[in-house]
Write a protein that holds these residues in place. Structure first.
Motif, PDB file in Angstrom:
ATOM      1  N   GLU A  79     -47.601 -11.025  37.198  1.00  0.00           N
ATOM      2  CA  GLU A  79     -48.881 -10.105  38.359  1.00  0.00           C
ATOM      3  C   GLU A  79     -48.421  -9.346  39.585  1.00  0.00           C
ATOM      4  OE1 GLU A  79     -49.101 -14.145  39.647  1.00  0.00           O
ATOM      5  OE2 GLU A  79     -50.548 -12.663  41.522  1.00  0.00           O
ATOM      6  N   ALA A  80     -47.578  -8.859  38.776  1.00  0.00           N
ATOM      7  CA  ALA A  80     -47.470  -7.138  39.194  1.00  0.00           C
ATOM      8  C   ALA A  80     -48.637  -7.166  38.263  1.00  0.00           C
ATOM      9  CB  ALA A  80     -46.392  -6.240  38.681  1.00  0.00           C
ATOM     10  N   ASN A  85     -53.631  -3.796  39.363  1.00  0.00           N
ATOM     11  CA  ASN A  85     -54.581  -4.052  38.999  1.00  0.00           C
ATOM     12  C   ASN A  85     -55.917  -3.997  40.632  1.00  0.00           C
ATOM     13  OD1 ASN A  85     -56.784  -3.398  36.632  1.00  0.00           O
ATOM     14  ND2 ASN A  85     -57.128  -5.412  37.150  1.00  0.00           N
ATOM     15  N   GLY A  86     -55.089  -4.587  41.686  1.00  0.00           N
ATOM     16  CA  GLY A  86     -56.537  -4.600  42.789  1.00  0.00           C
ATOM     17  C   GLY A  86     -56.840  -2.765  43.531  1.00  0.00           C
ATOM     18  N   ARG A  89     -58.419  -0.927  40.931  1.00  0.00           N
ATOM     19  CA  ARG A  89     -60.058  -1.537  41.061  1.00  0.00           C
ATOM     20  C   ARG A  89     -60.640  -0.378  41.933  1.00  0.00           C
ATOM     21  NH1 ARG A  89     -58.504  -6.136  40.161  1.00  0.00           N
ATOM     22  NH2 ARG A  89     -58.429  -7.115  42.009  1.00  0.00           N
ATOM     23  N   ALA A  90     -60.043  -0.480  43.363  1.00  0.00           N
ATOM     24  CA  ALA A  90     -60.563   0.309  44.502  1.00  0.00           C
ATOM     25  C   ALA A  90     -60.101   1.874  44.108  1.00  0.00           C
ATOM     26  CB  ALA A  90     -59.190  -0.104  45.748  1.00  0.00           C
ATOM     27  N   ARG A  91     -59.464   1.883  43.405  1.00  0.00           N
ATOM     28  CA  ARG A  91     -59.742   3.879  43.111  1.00  0.00           C
ATOM     29  C   ARG A  91     -60.734   4.114  42.297  1.00  0.00           C
ATOM     30  NH1 ARG A  91     -55.067   5.696  39.434  1.00  0.00           N
ATOM     31  NH2 ARG A  91     -56.110   4.755  37.649  1.00  0.00           N
ATOM     32  N   ASP A  92     -60.626   3.112  41.270  1.00  0.00           N
ATOM     33  CA  ASP A  92     -62.087   3.446  40.623  1.00  0.00           C
ATOM     34  C   ASP A  92     -62.728   3.090  40.881  1.00  0.00           C
ATOM     35  OD1 ASP A  92     -60.054   2.740  37.589  1.00  0.00           O
ATOM     36  OD2 ASP A  92     -59.892   3.727  38.346  1.00  0.00           O
ATOM     37  N   LEU A  93     -63.224   2.811  42.305  1.00  0.00           N
ATOM     38  CA  LEU A  93     -64.794   2.611  42.852  1.00  0.00           C
ATOM     39  C   LEU A  93     -65.037   3.615  44.079  1.00  0.00           C
ATOM     40  CD1 LEU A  93     -66.896   1.097  43.794  1.00  0.00           C
ATOM     41  CD2 LEU A  93     -65.764  -0.629  45.177  1.00  0.00           C
ATOM     42  N   LEU A 114     -68.547   3.797  52.328  1.00  0.00           N
ATOM     43  CA  LEU A 114     -68.600   2.760  51.527  1.00  0.00           C
ATOM     44  C   LEU A 114     -67.333   2.007  51.674  1.00  0.00           C
ATOM     45  CD1 LEU A 114     -68.732   1.916  47.736  1.00  0.00           C
ATOM     46  CD2 LEU A 114     -66.639   3.184  47.516  1.00  0.00           C
ATOM     47  N   ALA A 115     -67.790   0.707  50.986  1.00  0.00           N
ATOM     48  CA  ALA A 115     -66.718  -0.618  51.603  1.00  0.00           C
ATOM     49  C   ALA A 115     -66.855  -1.696  51.329  1.00  0.00           C
ATOM     50  CB  ALA A 115     -67.480  -1.067  53.205  1.00  0.00           C
ATOM     51  N   VAL A 116     -65.620  -2.421  51.150  1.00  0.00           N
ATOM     52  CA  VAL A 116     -65.920  -4.103  50.464  1.00  0.00           C
ATOM     53  C   VAL A 116     -65.752  -5.235  51.006  1.00  0.00           C
ATOM     54  CG1 VAL A 116     -65.103  -3.159  47.990  1.00  0.00           C
ATOM     55  CG2 VAL A 116     -63.505  -3.404  49.923  1.00  0.00           C
ATOM     56  N   GLU A 117     -65.404  -6.240  50.721  1.00  0.00           N
ATOM     57  CA  GLU A 117     -65.372  -7.357  51.778  1.00  0.00           C
ATOM     58  C   GLU A 117     -64.047  -7.930  50.817  1.00  0.00           C
ATOM     59  OE1 GLU A 117     -64.407 -11.667  52.565  1.00  0.00           O
ATOM     60  OE2 GLU A 117     -64.682 -10.493  50.459  1.00  0.00           O
ATOM     61  N   ASP A 118     -63.070  -8.320  52.547  1.00  0.00           N
ATOM     62  CA  ASP A 118     -61.913  -8.378  52.038  1.00  0.00           C
ATOM     63  C   ASP A 118     -61.117  -9.297  53.297  1.00  0.00           C
ATOM     64  OD1 ASP A 118     -58.766  -8.677  51.195  1.00  0.00           O
ATOM     65  OD2 ASP A 118     -58.816  -7.022  53.145  1.00  0.00           O
TER      66      ASP A 118
END
Length: 269
Positions: A79-80, A85-86, A89-93, A114-118
């Motif tokens: 789980e860590a 990994n979340g 993903r944001a950093r790579d994006l 740049l935006a994401v849904e959260d």
């Protein structure tokens, strides 16, 4: 108010202290490739064995830590990795999107977001500001409603109908300005128009005097993973400019989709 504890101070002996200790245990586990014994974890975090074991078993229950029954060695749980990994993903994006965002700013002369849904809202991850005196500003981490923002409507338009209905049920559209599409029927019709033309338009729906055009960036399943937008004052983003700006932002979103390994629905073979 007499006797009222200061926020944060009160928790040093309770909740916050437990969180800090659990984080310290995770950090200790993360430093050891082969795992650690209970004694080694105790030494690493400076806590009694009983307290350390209680923290480890709680982390194990939540799958943030695991123990090898054969060796008794503790290590980081799956789980860590999922939580970390979340962030990756944001950093790579952001890192991969920034060159395209910068070029889009040069081509359009407007600020790029740049935006994401959260959690049923759009959250800004990054911005490349334009060089104009009057320009839009969105601090990374700022959140805006999906139904009345360019990035939000781009994400909704690229989302399947069942998910859109769930999101709107959880956060019903509310009026932010006189231009907001607070009626669900009108909003759904606007999302359909967005799909047809390939980009979303926020025509002063979130803030008077501000216009945005936006398009979705898609993942490997063709689902929206983020949205990129151009924003600026309505006096500069005129009706006449919107189609050209929409074409620019749509092209940038397609380029980022492909760069990130995504799939463009109905793209020619």
């Amino acid at each position: 108010m007499t006797g009222a504890p200061r926020t944060g101070r009160r928790s040093e002996g309770g909740g916050v202290q437990s969180v800090r200790r659990a984080i310290a245990v995770l950090k200790a586990l993360a430093t050891a490739d082969e795992g650690l014994t209970l004694t080694e974890v105790c030494q690493g975090v400076g806590l009694p064995a009983s307290t350390t074991h209680r923290l480890l078993t709680t982390l194990q229950d939540e799958r943030f830590a695991r123990v090898d029954p054969a060796t008794g060695l503790w290590s980081v749980g799956v789980e860590a990795f999922s939580v970390g990994n979340g962030f990756l993903r944001a950093r790579d994006l952001v890192a991969m999107a920034r060159p395209e965002m910068r070029q889009l700013m040069y081509d359009s002369g407007e600020t790029v977001n740049l935006a994401v849904e959260d959690d049923g809202q759009a959250t800004y991850l990054a911005q490349v500001e334009c060089r104009e005196m009057m320009r839009a500003f969105a601090k990374p981490g700022a959140r805006v409603p999906l139904h009345c923002s360019g990035v939000g409507k781009a994400l909704l338009a690229a989302t399947d109908g069942a998910t859109v209905r769930r999101l709107l049920a959880e956060r019903p559209p509310v009026r932010a300005t006189a231009h907001t599409l607070a009626d669900e029927g009108r909003l759904l019709a606007d999302l359909e128009a967005t799909r047809a033309r390939g980009y979303a338009i926020d025509d002063q729906e979130h803030a008077i005097g501000l216009r945005c055009v936006a398009a979705a960036i898609r993942d490997e399943h063709g689902a929206p993973m983020a949205a990129v937008s151009l924003s600026g004052p309505a006096a500069r983003i005129t009706d006449a400019r919107v189609p050209a700006l929409g074409a620019l932002v749509g092209r940038a979103a397609r380029a980022l989709t492909l760069r990130l390994g995504g799939v463009i629905p109905d793209a020619p073979a």
